[in-house]
Design a protein around this motif. Structure first.
Motif, PDB file in Angstrom:
ATOM      1  N   VAL A   1      12.719 -23.681  14.402  1.00 42.20           N
ATOM      2  CA  VAL A   1      11.783 -23.767  15.533  1.00 42.20           C
ATOM      3  C   VAL A   1      11.897 -25.112  16.231  1.00 42.20           C
ATOM      4  O   VAL A   1      11.989 -25.186  17.459  1.00 42.20           O
ATOM      5  CB  VAL A   1      10.326 -23.534  15.055  1.00 42.20           C
ATOM      6  CG1 VAL A   1       9.325 -23.928  16.130  1.00 42.20           C
ATOM      7  CG2 VAL A   1      10.126 -22.083  14.647  1.00 42.20           C
TER       8      VAL A   1
ATOM      9  N   ALA B   1      12.264 -27.622  22.065  1.00 42.33           N
ATOM     10  CA  ALA B   1      11.519 -28.581  21.250  1.00 42.33           C
ATOM     11  C   ALA B   1      11.912 -30.024  21.541  1.00 42.33           C
ATOM     12  O   ALA B   1      11.289 -30.945  21.031  1.00 42.33           O
ATOM     13  CB  ALA B   1      11.719 -28.273  19.768  1.00 42.33           C
TER      14      ALA B   1
ATOM     15  N   VAL C   1       7.131 -25.338  22.887  1.00 43.85           N
ATOM     16  CA  VAL C   1       7.474 -24.235  21.998  1.00 43.85           C
ATOM     17  C   VAL C   1       6.239 -23.354  21.873  1.00 43.85           C
ATOM     18  O   VAL C   1       5.133 -23.852  21.691  1.00 43.85           O
ATOM     19  CB  VAL C   1       7.895 -24.753  20.602  1.00 43.85           C
ATOM     20  CG1 VAL C   1       8.031 -23.620  19.616  1.00 43.85           C
ATOM     21  CG2 VAL C   1       9.187 -25.546  20.696  1.00 43.85           C
TER      22      VAL C   1
ATOM     23  N   ARG D   1       4.681 -19.842  19.915  1.00 45.67           N
ATOM     24  CA  ARG D   1       4.858 -18.865  18.845  1.00 45.67           C
ATOM     25  C   ARG D   1       3.569 -18.081  18.647  1.00 45.67           C
ATOM     26  O   ARG D   1       2.474 -18.633  18.748  1.00 45.67           O
ATOM     27  CB  ARG D   1       5.216 -19.540  17.513  1.00 45.67           C
ATOM     28  CG  ARG D   1       6.581 -20.200  17.472  1.00 45.67           C
ATOM     29  CD  ARG D   1       7.690 -19.145  17.533  1.00 45.67           C
ATOM     30  NE  ARG D   1       9.010 -19.714  17.473  1.00 45.67           N
ATOM     31  CZ  ARG D   1       9.709 -20.161  18.514  1.00 45.67           C
ATOM     32  NH1 ARG D   1       9.193 -20.134  19.715  1.00 45.67           N
ATOM     33  NH2 ARG D   1      10.918 -20.633  18.367  1.00 45.67           N
TER      34      ARG D   1
ATOM     35  N   CYS E   1       6.030 -30.673  22.772  1.00 43.33           N
ATOM     36  CA  CYS E   1       6.935 -31.423  21.900  1.00 43.33           C
ATOM     37  C   CYS E   1       7.257 -32.803  22.455  1.00 43.33           C
ATOM     38  O   CYS E   1       8.409 -33.131  22.762  1.00 43.33           O
ATOM     39  CB  CYS E   1       8.207 -30.626  21.665  1.00 43.33           C
ATOM     40  SG  CYS E   1       7.921 -29.039  20.877  1.00 43.33           S
TER      41      CYS E   1
END
Length: 79
Positions: free
Chosen positions: A21, A27, A32, A34, A70
């Protein structure tokens, strides 16, 4: 819905999933995203939150998604 879409237990190494990930191109200073349920199945929420915090990133939650900004700089929510 196919019961195998979201396995109840991770079959491989959670550390490898975390590495995958956070090694994604997104990133590297990006974002990111999820699904919360998927993160729970893959590594568990506490492990994911701990990893985001360890990296100094920012974690947002919206509906059924985790959104990780990130970068370690300040984040400001405009609206």
């Amino acid at each position: 819905m196919d019961q195998n879409c979201f396995p109840t237990r991770r079959q491989s190494d959670p550390d490898a999933w975390i590495d995958l990930v956070f090694s994604a191109k997104a990133a590297n200073g990006g974002v990111v995203r999820r699904a919360i349920g998927w993160v729970g199945n893959e590594v568990g929420h506490d492990r994911f939150v701990d990893e985001v915090r360890r990296r100094g990133y920012h974690l947002l939650v919206t509906q059924n998604q985790y959104i990780v900004v990130c970068n370690t700089g300040p984040v400001r929510m405009l609206f």
